[in-house]
Scaffold this motif. Structure first.
Motif, PDB file in Angstrom:
ATOM      1  N   ASP A   1      14.074   6.486 -26.825  1.00  0.00           N
ATOM      2  CA  ASP A   1      15.104   5.837 -27.645  1.00  0.00           C
ATOM      3  C   ASP A   1      16.024   6.835 -28.361  1.00  0.00           C
ATOM      4  OD1 ASP A   1      14.060   3.318 -26.960  1.00  0.00           O
ATOM      5  OD2 ASP A   1      12.625   3.394 -28.626  1.00  0.00           O
ATOM      6  N   GLU A   2      16.089   8.058 -27.877  1.00  0.00           N
ATOM      7  CA  GLU A   2      17.020   9.046 -28.426  1.00  0.00           C
ATOM      8  C   GLU A   2      17.795   9.670 -27.264  1.00  0.00           C
ATOM      9  OE1 GLU A   2      15.446  11.866 -31.283  1.00  0.00           O
ATOM     10  OE2 GLU A   2      13.726  10.554 -31.678  1.00  0.00           O
ATOM     11  N   ALA A   3      19.034  10.043 -27.529  1.00  0.00           N
ATOM     12  CA  ALA A   3      19.857  10.664 -26.498  1.00  0.00           C
ATOM     13  C   ALA A   3      20.483  11.933 -27.055  1.00  0.00           C
ATOM     14  CB  ALA A   3      20.945   9.704 -26.023  1.00  0.00           C
ATOM     15  N   VAL A   4      20.078  13.062 -26.484  1.00  0.00           N
ATOM     16  CA  VAL A   4      20.612  14.354 -26.909  1.00  0.00           C
ATOM     17  C   VAL A   4      21.706  14.771 -25.927  1.00  0.00           C
ATOM     18  CG1 VAL A   4      20.081  16.789 -27.314  1.00  0.00           C
ATOM     19  CG2 VAL A   4      18.426  15.030 -27.965  1.00  0.00           C
ATOM     20  N   THR A   5      22.925  14.861 -26.416  1.00  0.00           N
ATOM     21  CA  THR A   5      24.056  15.302 -25.603  1.00  0.00           C
ATOM     22  C   THR A   5      24.896  16.272 -26.426  1.00  0.00           C
ATOM     23  OG1 THR A   5      25.545  13.554 -26.364  1.00  0.00           O
ATOM     24  CG2 THR A   5      24.134  13.050 -24.460  1.00  0.00           C
ATOM     25  N   VAL A   6      25.776  16.997 -25.747  1.00  0.00           N
ATOM     26  CA  VAL A   6      26.665  17.917 -26.462  1.00  0.00           C
ATOM     27  C   VAL A   6      27.492  17.146 -27.483  1.00  0.00           C
ATOM     28  CG1 VAL A   6      28.688  19.413 -26.211  1.00  0.00           C
ATOM     29  CG2 VAL A   6      26.781  19.613 -24.603  1.00  0.00           C
ATOM     30  N   GLU A  59       5.140  15.983 -27.268  1.00  0.00           N
ATOM     31  CA  GLU A  59       5.632  15.196 -28.390  1.00  0.00           C
ATOM     32  C   GLU A  59       7.021  15.695 -28.795  1.00  0.00           C
ATOM     33  OE1 GLU A  59       4.175  12.532 -29.823  1.00  0.00           O
ATOM     34  OE2 GLU A  59       2.687  12.696 -28.213  1.00  0.00           O
ATOM     35  N   PRO A  60       7.872  14.824 -29.330  1.00  0.00           N
ATOM     36  CA  PRO A  60       9.214  15.246 -29.743  1.00  0.00           C
ATOM     37  C   PRO A  60       9.157  16.304 -30.853  1.00  0.00           C
ATOM     38  CG  PRO A  60       9.073  12.857 -29.613  1.00  0.00           C
ATOM     39  CD  PRO A  60       7.668  13.369 -29.486  1.00  0.00           C
ATOM     40  N   TYR A  79      18.320  18.400 -33.706  1.00  0.00           N
ATOM     41  CA  TYR A  79      17.973  17.411 -32.686  1.00  0.00           C
ATOM     42  C   TYR A  79      16.515  17.579 -32.279  1.00  0.00           C
ATOM     43  CZ  TYR A  79      18.492  21.325 -29.379  1.00  0.00           C
ATOM     44  OH  TYR A  79      18.366  22.521 -28.710  1.00  0.00           O
ATOM     45  N   ARG A  80      15.986  16.565 -31.602  1.00  0.00           N
ATOM     46  CA  ARG A  80      14.607  16.633 -31.096  1.00  0.00           C
ATOM     47  C   ARG A  80      14.635  16.456 -29.586  1.00  0.00           C
ATOM     48  NH1 ARG A  80      10.362  12.918 -33.614  1.00  0.00           N
ATOM     49  NH2 ARG A  80      11.693  11.311 -32.678  1.00  0.00           N
ATOM     50  N   ILE A  81      13.732  17.161 -28.921  1.00  0.00           N
ATOM     51  CA  ILE A  81      13.588  17.010 -27.480  1.00  0.00           C
ATOM     52  C   ILE A  81      12.094  16.987 -27.145  1.00  0.00           C
ATOM     53  CG2 ILE A  81      15.794  17.955 -26.736  1.00  0.00           C
ATOM     54  CD1 ILE A  81      12.847  20.215 -26.531  1.00  0.00           C
ATOM     55  N   VAL A  82      11.817  16.723 -25.888  1.00  0.00           N
ATOM     56  CA  VAL A  82      10.433  16.725 -25.382  1.00  0.00           C
ATOM     57  C   VAL A  82      10.329  17.789 -24.298  1.00  0.00           C
ATOM     58  CG1 VAL A  82       8.696  15.412 -24.086  1.00  0.00           C
ATOM     59  CG2 VAL A  82       9.998  14.304 -25.920  1.00  0.00           C
TER      60      VAL A  82
END
Length: 522
Positions: free
Chosen positions: A493-498, A192-193, A514-517
């Motif tokens: 539906d989320e994009a984690v970038t620098v 989960e995120p 931020y959130r990640i999986v």
């Protein structure tokens, strides 16, 4: 009827009838002390103006007019990387700006930074900033200490950390313990995120706790959470930090400035660490020095036995040294590891290449160790590229203790000096494609790690980071253990970038939340 003073002119008594005549009489005829005083004052003001003008003429170029009180604050962007890049184009590699009441010189380019900080001692001092003075108990400890205090405590800390095995067996055991605990926590997220920042901070903090006073806290421990919160709120981006450059802010009434709140946190933090030191006193064993605190106590007892009273070492300073280890050891490494996860998510191909190397050289039955470092060059190269691209740390504070002649300019005593590391780490003449994330730039044709002299995240010279070995070990082992077990991805539906989480640029450059999986590898 007014009575006016008299003076003689060719033997004739003349009565002064005008204000001008009276002043002439007082100043030039009586030979009054006022004459000498006024002439001396006028001469001093003229000389001071001439000297100030001459000194200004020898300062590095400035990007604009310094407004009274504000200085050049009106020219600053929220992100100082943008500010320094723009000013560098206008003024050159060395320029002068006025941060409120603090005169400041910014030094850019590798050659200038090398000459100023590696090849000389001209910028070894630290600036005296209002809030930082409060946080460091008047410049005590290591980070903001100066002179003999700094020399003695830096030497002690380096030798003690070496004896305690910084970057070696004992420290590695502590890092392994926290990395393993982190892996178990990630398993509990079940794909989960989630936001990893709190987890990262707690495990990095526990490594510092083990090193400084041989104690480990559970993440849910309220004392530990309070400690982490205090460090979180002692950040230089707070409103109260403006008092560093505008000390008069601290005298404003009301609570909106946050100065009193920060002072309260500092007082509470010192009290917290004082309690830890008192606990150590009750169980001190000079034959079992397992941490920095007990080693410091041992040194104090040796000084007492030898009747040495001139040493700068004392229990008040010990509190500041421990605080510095937390401030310097938690925030920077936590931010670096947070950026590592961002870069892994943004570059899944690099993530898979590193994982393949880990599984091929280490397998999955045991955790990676420092002995595997030579077999896992991709991990080390990846961590180095993260530090280069993400600018961790961001700003280093230095100062002059006397007037300094540098590159044809005169930098006055008490001037803050900022080395612009971004100008080095993003220099196209050094890196070719500095904006690209490419860990391979730190590998040679045989795939071995290249230690480039222009890679300066831990800085250079006598003020370089004393925890470099520890930080490198932490990043290497955490990244290796995480990629051995997980695939890091974007939430739906989320994009984690620098770029998307590019955070506040201060002393430490942190990503925005931020959130990640984290998915278990099969």
């Amino acid at each position: 009827m007014a009575i006016y003073p008299e003076f003689t002119e060719d033997g004739v008594v003349v009565r002064c009838s005008t204000f001008r005549d009276r002043m002439w009489n007082v100043i030039f005829v009586d030979g009054s002390y006022l004459t000498i005083g006024l002439l001396t004052l006028a001469f001093s003001l003229i000389c001071r103006q001439l000297m100030t003008t001459k000194k200004k003429d020898r300062l590095p170029p400035s990007p604009g007019i310094a407004i009274p009180v504000l200085g050049h604050f009106y020219l600053l962007d929220e992100d100082l990387r943008i500010t320094f890049k723009r000013m560098r184009k206008t003024c050159g590699d060395i320029f002068f700006i006025q941060f409120g009441s603090i005169p400041t010189v910014v030094i850019s380019s590798y050659s200038n930074i090398k000459d100023g900080f590696m090849s000389s001692n001209m910028f070894l001092a630290r600036p005296r900033l209002f809030m930082l003075d409060k946080i460091t108990n008047g410049g005590k400890g290591i980070l903001m200490a100066q002179g003999e205090d700094w020399k003695v405590h830096r030497k002690f800390s380096l030798s003690t950390l070496k004896q305690l095995g910084m970057g070696k067996n004992k420290t590695v055991q502590s890092i392994h313990l926290e990395a393993k605990a982190f892996v178990e926590e990630l398993k509990d997220t079940k794909g989960e995120p989630f936001d990893p920042s709190a987890m990262i901070s707690s495990h990095i903090a526990n490594i510092i706790c083990a090193m400084t006073f041989s104690e480990r806290f559970n993440y849910s421990d309220p004392r530990f959470q309070k400690l982490l919160k205090m460090f979180e709120e002692l950040n230089v981006r707070s409103t109260a930090s403006l008092a560093n450059f505008f000390p008069w802010i601290a005298k404003l009434p009301g609570k909106f400035t946050g100065v009193e709140k920060m002072k309260g946190h500092v007082k509470e933090l010192f009290s917290y660490i004082d309690d830890i030191v008192e606990e150590h006193k009750t169980r001190f064993d000079e034959n079992n020095l397992q941490d920095l605190t007990s080693a410091y106590m041992h040194e104090l007892r040796q000084l007492e036995k030898n009747a040495i009273t001139t040493s700068v070492m004392n229990f008040t300073y010990l509190t500041s040294v421990i605080t510095d280890f937390f401030v310097g050891g938690i925030k920077t490494t936590s931010s670096a590891l947070s950026w590592c996860i961002v870069c892994l998510v943004e570059h899944p191909d690099i993530q898979e290449n590193i994982c393949d190397q880990i599984h091929a050289c280490v397998g999955r039955e045991r955790m990676p160790s420092m002995e595997d470092k030579t077999d896992l060059p991709l991990v080390e190269a990846f961590c180095m590229e993260v530090l280069r691209v993400c600018n961790v740390p961001a700003i280093l504070l230095h100062s002059t203790s006397c007037d300094v002649e540098f590159k044809g300019y005169t930098i006055p005593a008490g001037c803050m000096v900022l080395p612009d590391l971004v100008s080095v780490h993003k220099d196209p003449e050094i890196w070719g494609d500095p904006e690209s994330f490419r860990p391979g730039r730190f590998l040679d044709e045989q795939g071995k790690v290249i230690n480039k002299k222009e890679f300066l995240p831990f800085f250079v010279g006598k003020r370089s980071c004393i925890g470099e070995s520890l930080a490198r070990s932490e990043l290497f082992l955490f990244v290796s253990c995480l990629l051995q077990n997980f695939i890091f991805e974007n939430p739906k539906d989320e994009a984690v970038t620098v770029k998307s989480v590019d955070g506040q640029f201060g002393i430490v450059h942190e990503p925005k939340p931020y959130r990640i999986v984290a998915k278990m590898r099969k």
